[in-house]
Design a protein around this motif. Structure first.
Motif, short mmCIF file in Angstrom:
data_model
loop_
_atom_site.label_atom_id
_atom_site.label_comp_id
_atom_site.label_asym_id
_atom_site.label_seq_id
_atom_site.Cartn_x
_atom_site.Cartn_y
_atom_site.Cartn_z
N GLN A 297 0.52 -1.00 0.17
CA GLN A 297 0.30 0.15 -0.03
C GLN A 297 0.61 1.28 0.19
N TYR B 31 -4.64 7.61 8.15
CA TYR B 31 -4.54 6.84 7.34
C TYR B 31 -3.17 5.76 8.49
N THR C 194 -4.46 4.30 11.91
CA THR C 194 -5.09 2.65 11.59
C THR C 194 -4.11 1.89 10.44
N TYR D 247 -2.39 -2.20 12.50
CA TYR D 247 -2.77 -3.38 11.11
C TYR D 247 -2.24 -4.63 12.40
N TRP E 72 -10.24 -5.23 9.22
CA TRP E 72 -11.61 -4.34 8.86
C TRP E 72 -11.30 -2.89 8.93
N THR F 280 -7.67 -1.77 7.83
CA THR F 280 -7.78 -1.78 6.01
C THR F 280 -9.18 -0.72 5.21
N ILE F 281 -10.20 -0.47 6.03
CA ILE F 281 -11.05 0.26 5.49
C ILE F 281 -10.92 1.45 5.91
N PRO F 282 -9.90 2.57 6.87
CA PRO F 282 -10.19 3.28 6.94
C PRO F 282 -8.59 3.49 5.97
N ASN F 283 -7.63 2.60 5.23
CA ASN F 283 -6.65 3.27 4.92
C ASN F 283 -7.12 3.49 2.99
N TYR F 284 -7.95 2.51 2.86
CA TYR F 284 -8.67 2.57 2.11
C TYR F 284 -9.41 3.79 1.50
N LEU F 285 -9.90 4.33 2.40
CA LEU F 285 -11.03 5.25 1.57
C LEU F 285 -10.22 6.75 1.92
N TRP G 79 -8.72 6.24 -2.10
CA TRP G 79 -9.18 6.97 -3.00
C TRP G 79 -10.40 8.21 -2.42
#
Length: 143
Positions: free
Chosen positions: A72, A99, A102, A106, A121, A124-129, A132
């Motif tokens: 990432q 980021y 969070t 991990y 999650w 990972t979810i906050p990282n992806y959000l 994006w």
């Protein structure tokens, strides 16, 4: 020596970057040291050694924390700095810190279960959000 206007504008973004790499190197050292400790059976203070399945799970956790961070790194760093320079340095620093915090979680949430499933999650979810958000907001700003 005085900071340039650019350095002053991006000081929190620079701090975010430094903290990101501190977490990265911490995960890297954890991966290496876990391998060494498992090889020497010194992971626990306990007198009984871990069985091979437990050793495998402990090493997998250390490996995934480090490898996922490497996977990432490019999407985060590219989107973070693109957004910070082209859109909003202050918001970039705030979301960048979200980021990093969070991402640092991990290792602690990997493999842990909670009501509704795996706690991974939470990292990972906050990282992806965040990634994006940086990408879409920069794209909208550019066009």
């Amino acid at each position: 020596k005085k900071m340039t206007d650019s350095a002053s504008t991006y000081k929190w973004n620079v701090l975010t970057t430094v903290l990101y790499f501190a977490v990265y190197y911490r995960f890297m050292m954890n991966q290496v040291m876990t391998r060494v400790r498992l090889k020497n059976d010194k992971l626990k203070e306990s007198t009984e050694p871990l069985n091979e399945q437990d050793k495998s799970r402990v090493q997998e956790k250390a490996d995934r924390a480090y490898l996922n961070m490497m996977e990432q790194m490019v999407p985060f760093m590219a989107s973070f700095w693109m957004y910070s320079v082209l859109v909003d340095a202050d918001m970039g620093a705030i979301l960048g810190m979200v980021y990093v915090v969070t991402r640092a979680m991990y290792h602690f949430v990997y493999g842990r279960m909670w009501v509704g499933g795996n706690m991974l999650w939470l990292s990972t979810i906050p990282n992806y959000l965040v990634i994006w958000f940086f990408l879409i907001a920069t794209l909208v700003e550019a066009f």
